[in-house]
Design an enzyme around this catalytic site. Structure first.
Site, short mmCIF file in Angstrom:
data_model
loop_
_atom_site.label_atom_id
_atom_site.label_comp_id
_atom_site.label_asym_id
_atom_site.label_seq_id
_atom_site.Cartn_x
_atom_site.Cartn_y
_atom_site.Cartn_z
N ASP A 191 0.86 -1.17 0.00
CA ASP A 191 0.00 0.00 0.00
C ASP A 191 0.91 1.23 0.00
OD1 ASP A 191 -2.39 1.59 0.38
OD2 ASP A 191 -1.77 1.80 2.46
N ASP A 194 -1.97 -0.81 5.72
CA ASP A 194 -2.43 -0.30 7.01
C ASP A 194 -3.94 -0.27 7.16
OD1 ASP A 194 -2.64 1.81 5.12
OD2 ASP A 194 -2.75 3.26 6.76
N ASP A 207 -0.23 5.15 1.05
CA ASP A 207 -0.49 6.08 2.15
C ASP A 207 -0.61 5.33 3.47
OD1 ASP A 207 -0.72 8.52 0.58
OD2 ASP A 207 -2.54 7.61 -0.24
#
Length: 238
Positions: free
Chosen positions: A18, A181, A20
């Site tokens: 991922d 996240d 961000d």
């Protein structure tokens, strides 16, 4: 003395990251600029926490949810456009300062070990490319897949399949993993039956990321790196 046994190449594996909240500490800046974009269009500020908790969703869905409109509506489009302008003007120029500690070192080690690296993000392709270039990270990744490059965005497996195809693979390989996240990242990894590493330093807390069911939790990017290499040393077992 050299071994007479023929050398067997290690099977190639891929790490899908991922962006961000995993590579870059952008969630707060994104929430601030998105909330301001909503206010500029609707006159109502949606609240930073509401914006932050939607990070990881596709742009149109986030714009619609925060503006109280349909994702396909004119209002959502105006919010998305206003945010993208702020993203390019405010966030992208600061990208190099937003790198989480250990990212460069970890990515260098992964490449040295022969792992293939890709970014799979809910960002639009152009936005992902811009911020990776600004952060000095683009050269690490053989594939970058934005939400607009797959028929279905995360957590659907489409985006992972696009990334793997660009890496020349049909599956992530024995040491492969998805790292992210949010629940969408963990669900993406589960969709392609690969090891998942949930990071607790992004959008979700340690308890929240644990509730998504990752195979491992990392509190820093150094933890991500050590988890990957521990699996390699153990023969890629969980």
């Amino acid at each position: 003395m050299p071994s007479d046994q023929p050398h067997t190449p290690r099977p190639v594996s891929a790490l899908l990251f991922d962006l961000d909240g995993t590579l870059l500490d952008t969630p707060r800046a994104i929430a601030e600029q998105f909330a301001d974009a909503v206010e500029s269009v609707t006159g109502t500020h949606p609240g930073l926490e509401n914006a932050r908790r939607l990070i990881g969703a596709p742009l149109e869905r986030m714009a619609g949810a925060l503006s109280g409109s349909d994702p396909e509506s004119d209002t959502a489009r105006k919010v998305a456009d206003a945010y993208l302008a702020r993203y390019r003007e405010v966030i992208v120029p600061k990208a190099a300062d937003l790198l989480f500690p250990g990212v460069h070192t970890g990515l260098d080690r992964f490449l040295d070990a022969g792992l293939l690296l890709a970014v799979v993000t809910s960002k639009k392709q152009q936005s992902a490319e811009l911020i990776l270039e600004s952060a000095g990270l683009r050269g690490y990744f053989a594939a970058v897949v934005g939400a607009d490059r797959a028929q279905h965005p995360k957590p659907h497996r489409d985006s992972a399949d696009v990334a793997l195809a660009e890496l020349g693979l049909t599956e992530p390989g024995p040491a492969g993993a998805v790292i992210g996240d949010t629940a969408a990242d963990i669900q993406l990894g589960q969709a392609i039956s690969v090891f998942t590493i949930g990071v607790s330093y992004g959008v979700l807390s340690a308890e929240e990321i644990a509730a998504t069911g990752p195979d491992a939790i990392a509190t820093t990017f150094d933890d991500v790196t050590s988890t990957v290499f521990t699996r390699i040393e153990r023969g890629s077992t969980p």
